[in-house]
Scaffold this active site. Structure first.
Site, PDB file in Angstrom:
ATOM      1  N   ASP A  17      37.813  27.587  38.579  1.00  0.00           N
ATOM      2  CA  ASP A  17      38.599  26.795  37.624  1.00  0.00           C
ATOM      3  C   ASP A  17      37.737  26.056  36.607  1.00  0.00           C
ATOM      4  OD1 ASP A  17      37.448  24.936  39.308  1.00  0.00           O
ATOM      5  OD2 ASP A  17      39.284  23.819  39.703  1.00  0.00           O
ATOM      6  N   GLY A  18      36.421  26.239  36.664  1.00  0.00           N
ATOM      7  CA  GLY A  18      35.549  25.548  35.729  1.00  0.00           C
ATOM      8  C   GLY A  18      35.227  24.130  36.139  1.00  0.00           C
ATOM      9  N   ARG A  60      13.868  24.164  51.838  1.00  0.00           N
ATOM     10  CA  ARG A  60      13.396  24.008  53.217  1.00  0.00           C
ATOM     11  C   ARG A  60      14.554  23.988  54.209  1.00  0.00           C
ATOM     12  NH1 ARG A  60      10.072  20.025  50.724  1.00  0.00           N
ATOM     13  NH2 ARG A  60       7.910  20.755  50.500  1.00  0.00           N
ATOM     14  N   ASP A 102      43.119  26.994  45.950  1.00  0.00           N
ATOM     15  CA  ASP A 102      43.073  25.691  46.624  1.00  0.00           C
ATOM     16  C   ASP A 102      44.026  24.734  45.907  1.00  0.00           C
ATOM     17  OD1 ASP A 102      42.377  23.770  48.495  1.00  0.00           O
ATOM     18  OD2 ASP A 102      40.501  23.211  47.514  1.00  0.00           O
ATOM     19  N   HIS A 122      40.557  14.762  52.634  1.00  0.00           N
ATOM     20  CA  HIS A 122      41.219  14.734  53.933  1.00  0.00           C
ATOM     21  C   HIS A 122      41.088  13.335  54.514  1.00  0.00           C
ATOM     22  CE1 HIS A 122      41.816  19.164  54.603  1.00  0.00           C
ATOM     23  NE2 HIS A 122      40.935  19.188  53.620  1.00  0.00           N
ATOM     24  N   GLU A 174      43.808  23.983  57.231  1.00  0.00           N
ATOM     25  CA  GLU A 174      42.560  23.398  56.742  1.00  0.00           C
ATOM     26  C   GLU A 174      42.506  21.959  57.252  1.00  0.00           C
ATOM     27  OE1 GLU A 174      39.896  22.993  52.672  1.00  0.00           O
ATOM     28  OE2 GLU A 174      42.073  22.875  52.531  1.00  0.00           O
ATOM     29  N   ASN A 233      31.546  24.112  47.931  1.00  0.00           N
ATOM     30  CA  ASN A 233      32.252  22.842  47.957  1.00  0.00           C
ATOM     31  C   ASN A 233      32.412  22.341  49.383  1.00  0.00           C
ATOM     32  OD1 ASN A 233      33.937  24.431  45.420  1.00  0.00           O
ATOM     33  ND2 ASN A 233      32.924  22.493  45.035  1.00  0.00           N
ATOM     34  N   GLY A 257      41.550  19.322  45.796  1.00  0.00           N
ATOM     35  CA  GLY A 257      42.180  20.600  45.501  1.00  0.00           C
ATOM     36  C   GLY A 257      42.102  20.890  44.010  1.00  0.00           C
TER      37      GLY A 257
END
Length: 405
Positions: free
Chosen positions: A266-267, A245, A292, A159, A147, A237, A328
Site C-alpha cells: 500500500d506504499g 549479525r 490486512d 493488538h 491473528e 511488519n 491495519g
C-alpha cells in the site's frame, strides 16, 4: 448476537441487488489480454458457462460474445488476511455488517476472502468463530484467520496487550474446534512458551501456522518452520528488522522454500526496496499480496474501532489513537495490483501470481480458483489499459458490470 441463518436473507438480497445473475447461456469475453498460467494471450478469450470457465485462451462453441478488447482479463483476487471494509469489522460486526465488508472487497476484485480476527477474549473469539464458520459454510468466505491473541507483547502492533497470551496448544485447539473445520490460519509468535507445540498441533489439523507479531531470533524461526510453520504474516511488519549479525525472522522466512510471505503493498507498510527484496528471494510463487484491511477500506477517513482499540484514519492511513502504531490498512487488492505493475516494476504475470495463484495454492483451493482454466470457478477481473478495475465476475455473476455496450 444474531446468527447468520437469521440475518443472512435480508442482508444478502440487499448487497446483491443489481448484480447480473449467472448466465444460462455460455458467453465469451473476447479480444482481451488474457493472463493464463502459461502466459499472456494478447488477443484471447474466456468462455463462461454458468458458474464455471468452459475455455480460456481461444473461443469455444456458440455463445454470446462480449467484446473486451484493449482490456486485461485476470483471475479474481484472493485475500488471505483481511479484517473488514465498507465500515464493517469481521471481528465485531453483525452478520449484515460482515456481509457488507465482504461485498465491499468484491467490488474491488477480491472474489475469495479469508476473514481475519484480531486479539480478543478467548470466549469472544470462539463466538466469532462460530458466526464466521457459518458464513464459510455458505460460501461467503473461504475460512477464518486468527491473528492473535498468541502474539508477542514486544511486537503487538494494533493488538490489545492486556488480552495477549502465550500459545497454549489447548487454547489454540479451542479456537480450531469453534471454527468447525473452517479455520484456515493462526498467526503466532512461535518463540513464546507453547509456540512450537502449537505449530505442530496446527499442522496436524491442516491449519496454516503463520509466524507473525514475533520477536523471534533467526534460530527460533528456523525451529518453527521445521515444526510446520508455512506463512510469514505481513513480512517485515511487527517483527525484528534484518540485521547483519542478528538476521532475525526475516532472513529465515525468505530463505526457506516452504514459506509463503505476505506483503501489504500500500506504499505505507513497505518501502519499494523491501518489496523487491522479497520478490527477489522468494519469487512470485511464494509471495501473497494481502490487504490486512480494517473497517475503513473502501469507506473513508474517520474514527474506527479495531477490536477494543480506537483507530484514526487520515489520508487513508490507519493508526492507533494511543501510540500511533499502524493499525491495519485501508487497502483493496485492485490498488495493490495497480501499484505492483505501475510503480513497483513487477510483471503483470508475477502480480497475478501473488494476488491469485499463490494464495489459492496456499489455501488448498487451486483446483477451483486462482487461475483462468477450464473447470474452475468463473472468478475474474477486467482491467483497462491503465490497470483500473472495470469489471468483476464471481462464479459467473457480474459483481461489477463492465457495461461496455
Amino acid at each position: 448476537m444474531a446468527t447468520p441463518s437469521g440475518a443472512r436473507g435480508s442482508a444478502y438480497k440487499r448487497l446483491r441487488r443489481g448484480a447480473r445473475p449467472a448466465t444460462t447461456h455460455p458467453q465469451v469475453l473476447t479480444g482481451a489480454r488474457v493472463v493464463l498460467p502459461t502466459g499472456t494471450v494478447p488477443d484471447g478469450s474466456v468462455t463462461i458457462d454458468g458458474t464455471r470457465i468452459a475455455a480460456a485462451g481461444t473461443p469455444q462453441g456458440t455463445a454470446q460474445v462480449i467484446d473486451v478488447r484493449d482490456h486485461w482479463l485476470i483471475p479474481g483476487f484472493i485475500d488471505i488476511h483481511n479484517h473488514g471494509g465498507g465500515g464493517a469489522s469481521f471481528t465485531s460486526g453483525t452478520v449484515d455488517e460482515v456481509l457488507k465488508g465482504i461485498h465491499t472487497h468484491r467490488l474491488h476484485g477480491t472474489t475469495t476472502l479469508v476473514a481475519s480476527t484480531v486479539t480478543g477474549d478467548m470466549d469472544f473469539l470462539a463466538q466469532r468463530a462460530g458466526l464466521l464458520s457459518e458464513l464459510a459454510e455458505q460460501g461467503e468466505i473461504a475460512g477464518i484467520h486468527f491473528e492473535g491473541p498468541f502474539i508477542s507483547p514486544c511486537r503487538k502492533g494494533a493488538h490489545s496487550e492486556e488480552l495477549l497470551r502465550d500459545p497454549d496448544p489447548a487454547e489454540v485447539r479451542k479456537l480450531i474446534d469453534a471454527a468447525r473445520g473452517k479455520a484456515k490460519m493462526v498467526t503466532l509468535a512461535t518463540e513464546l512458551p507453547g509456540g512450537i507445540d502449537s505449530v505442530r498441533l496446527l499442522a496436524e489439523h491442516g491449519v496454516i501456522a503463520a509466524i507473525g507479531h514475533t520477536d523471534a531470533t533467526y534460530e527460533q524461526t528456523v525451529e518453527a518452520i521445521e515444526a510446520g510453520a508455512t506463512v510469514a504474516t505481513h513480512l517485515f511488519n511487527a517483527m525484528p528488522t534484518l540485521g547483519h549479525r542478528a538476521p532475525g525472522p526475516i532472513a529465515a522466512l525468505l530463505e526457506d522454500e516452504r514459506v509463503t510471505v505476505e506483503l501489504i503493498n500500500d506504499g505505507t507498510h513497505l518501502h519499494p526496496a523491501s518489496l523487491q527484496l522479497a520478490f527477489h528471494h522468494a519469487g512470485a510463487d511464494r509471495v501473497a499480496f494481502i490487504t490486512d484491511a480494517m473497517d475503513a477500506a473502501g469507506f473513508g477517513d474517520g474514527r474506527y474501532m479495531l477490536g477494543p482499540l480506537e483507530v484514526e484514519v487520515a489520508d487513508g492511513v490507519a493508526r492507533l489513537v494511543e501510540g500511533g502504531s499502524i493499525a491495519g490498512s485501508t487497502l483493496t487488492l485492485d490498488r495493490a495490483f495497480k501499484r505492483a505493475v505501475t510503480l513497483d516494476g513487477l510483471s503483470v504475470e508475477d502480480a497475478v501470481a501473488a494476488l491469485s495463484a499463490t494464495p489459492a495454492r496456499l489455501l488448498g483451493m487451486d483446483d477451483t480458483v486462482g487461475s483462468l482454466e477450464p473447470g474452475k470457478d468463473a472468478d475474474l477481473v477486467l482491467l483497462d489499459a491503465d490497470f483500473d478495475l472495470k469489471g468483476v465476475m464471481r462464479r459467473g455473476e457480474w459483481v461489477v458490470d463492465p457495461q461496455l455496450g
